[in-house]
Design a protein around this motif. Structure first.
Motif, short mmCIF file in Angstrom:
data_model
loop_
_atom_site.label_atom_id
_atom_site.label_comp_id
_atom_site.label_asym_id
_atom_site.label_seq_id
_atom_site.Cartn_x
_atom_site.Cartn_y
_atom_site.Cartn_z
N LYS A 189 -3.48 6.18 9.53
CA LYS A 189 -3.40 4.77 9.76
C LYS A 189 -4.46 3.72 9.43
O LYS A 189 -5.06 3.11 9.98
N ASN A 190 -4.98 4.15 7.95
CA ASN A 190 -5.58 2.93 7.38
C ASN A 190 -4.87 2.60 6.23
O ASN A 190 -4.07 2.93 5.75
N PRO A 191 -5.44 1.11 6.06
CA PRO A 191 -4.60 0.17 4.97
C PRO A 191 -4.65 0.93 3.72
O PRO A 191 -5.41 1.93 3.24
N PRO A 192 -3.57 0.68 2.81
CA PRO A 192 -3.59 1.20 1.50
C PRO A 192 -4.56 0.60 0.67
O PRO A 192 -5.27 -0.13 1.00
N SER A 193 -5.04 1.20 -0.46
CA SER A 193 -5.99 1.23 -1.19
C SER A 193 -5.71 -0.14 -2.14
O SER A 193 -4.53 -0.86 -2.34
N SER A 194 -6.80 -0.80 -2.33
CA SER A 194 -6.69 -2.24 -3.03
C SER A 194 -5.76 -2.02 -4.41
O SER A 194 -5.04 -2.79 -4.79
N GLY A 195 -5.78 -0.68 -4.82
CA GLY A 195 -4.88 -0.47 -6.11
C GLY A 195 -3.40 -0.65 -5.89
O GLY A 195 -2.88 -1.33 -6.45
N LEU A 196 -2.92 -0.10 -4.53
CA LEU A 196 -1.74 -0.38 -4.42
C LEU A 196 -1.19 -1.76 -3.87
O LEU A 196 -0.43 -2.36 -4.11
N LEU A 197 -2.26 -2.23 -3.23
CA LEU A 197 -1.93 -3.78 -2.98
C LEU A 197 -1.96 -4.54 -3.76
O LEU A 197 -0.99 -5.58 -3.98
N PRO A 242 -4.82 6.26 2.20
CA PRO A 242 -3.57 7.24 2.03
C PRO A 242 -3.19 7.32 0.46
O PRO A 242 -2.07 7.02 0.05
N LEU A 243 -4.27 7.46 -0.33
CA LEU A 243 -4.13 7.14 -1.91
C LEU A 243 -3.21 8.10 -2.48
O LEU A 243 -2.49 7.73 -3.14
N LEU A 244 -3.09 9.37 -2.01
CA LEU A 244 -2.33 10.71 -2.57
C LEU A 244 -0.93 9.82 -2.24
O LEU A 244 0.07 10.25 -3.14
N TYR A 245 -0.55 9.51 -1.20
CA TYR A 245 0.77 9.39 -0.84
C TYR A 245 1.27 7.89 -1.56
O TYR A 245 2.32 7.82 -2.10
N GLU A 246 0.11 7.01 -1.73
CA GLU A 246 0.61 5.87 -2.60
C GLU A 246 0.90 6.27 -4.12
O GLU A 246 1.76 5.71 -4.61
N LYS A 247 0.02 7.19 -4.66
CA LYS A 247 0.34 7.59 -5.96
C LYS A 247 1.93 8.38 -5.88
O LYS A 247 2.54 8.06 -7.08
N ASN A 248 2.14 9.14 -4.97
CA ASN A 248 3.46 9.67 -5.12
C ASN A 248 4.52 8.80 -5.14
O ASN A 248 5.50 8.75 -5.68
N LEU A 249 4.38 7.74 -4.45
CA LEU A 249 5.42 6.63 -4.34
C LEU A 249 5.37 5.75 -5.54
O LEU A 249 6.69 5.55 -6.02
#
Ligand code: NCC
Length: 277
Positions: A189-197, A242-249
């Motif tokens: 439950k941590n916010p997404p990285s700046s990258g995805l935002l 949750p960077l790996l999940y962000e990248k997956n998406l």
């Protein structure tokens, strides 16, 4: 639960992440505070764009020796992150900066000299703070992760003409919810990285968005940032975010080819206005 198609995923982001909201001077409870007049009267999405093509430049070490600078600069708007410089790295990352998305840690830490460094003084600034999940705005105001509001007020006094927005914490948690809803297991439950935002932000301002080295190319490296001699695989794979999940998406939403990823670290995403949901 069946896996969504690429278009269904894109449409979820379009429909469920309401217009990237930013704090405005009339927003309660801030509107009652004396410094609220320093906030922009209108949200970012009504002041900026729409743009045709946009580039989102991750800070990944794999941008080093990429030679992507010219390609990046050919976009109508370019978004960069945190302390990522262009000076001295133009060949690989270009020199145009339309928007700089910064986290509140950058604004607060002494090493970044946020108030005085020229790195931050061009383009539009957008800041965000990892506010707790679903906390109300006053709770956040009284207990930010880093002193985003005091630094914002100081910066605005020094650079009153530079456009400077603060993301509404609702935005980051709506994006987080999109990640969670599309993963089989519970994510942190941590916010997404700046990258995805920043990527979602640009999808609401641009017709087409190219994201560079968020999904690593053949240049994939443990070098954390293209601009620093510091090695840590967690920069690319994630720890707090949750960077790996962000990248997956993002991989699932990519409209470009796998070859583009491999050679250019380039992902192609449609802007929200281009989607027929
Ligand atoms: O590292 P950071 O991010 O500034 O990078 C911006 C975005 O680029 C993507 N990235 C970066 C490096 C890499 N090897 N692979 C990548 O995919 C990520 O999407 C990342 O979001 C942040 O998200 O705000 C972050 O900020 C740093 C740090 O606060 C700033 O750089 C300022 O020094 C965080 N590092 C630490 O807290 C130590 C990082 O976790 C996330």
């Amino acid at each position: 639960r069946p896996k969504l198609t690429s278009l269904q995923l894109l449409c979820q982001f379009k429909d469920r992440v309401d217009k990237v909201s930013t704090l405005t001077s009339d927003l309660q409870p801030f509107s009652a505070l004396p410094w609220a007049v320093q906030l922009p009267p209108d949200p970012l999405t009504s002041d900026l764009g729409p743009f045709g093509s946009c580039a989102v430049v991750s800070s990944a070490g794999s941008l080093r020796y990429s030679g992507l600078g010219k390609e990046i600069d050919s976009h109508d708007a370019v978004l960069r992150f945190n302390a990522a410089p262009t000076a001295g790295y133009e060949k690989d990352v270009g020199s145009k900066t339309t928007i700089r998305l910064i986290n509140s840690q950058v604004m607060a830490s002494d090493d970044h000299r946020f108030l005085s460094s020229s790195l931050y003084s061009s383009g539009v600034l957008v800041a965000w703070d990892p506010a707790p999940y679903s906390a109300d705005l006053m709770q956040w105001y009284n207990r930010t992760d880093y002193p985003i509001f005091t630094q914002y007020q100081r910066y605005r006094r020094l650079h009153p003409l530079q456009p400077f927005y603060i993301l509404h914490p609702h935005f980051q948690w709506q994006v987080w919810q999109r990640i969670q809803d599309n993963m089989a297991e519970p994510i942190q439950k941590n916010p997404p990285s700046s990258g995805l935002l920043g990527t979602i932000l640009m999808m609401s301002l641009c017709e087409v968005v190219h994201v560079y080295e968020f999904l690593p190319s053949r240049r994939k490296t443990e070098l954390c940032h293209y601009y620093q001699r510091f090695y840590d695989a967690a920069c690319t794979l994630g720890a707090y975010h949750p960077l790996l999940y962000e990248k997956n998406l993002v991989k699932r939403m990519n409209q470009g080819s796998d070859r583009d990823i491999y050679t250019h670290g380039r992902v192609t995403l449609p802007g929200f206005t281009q989607l027929n949901c």
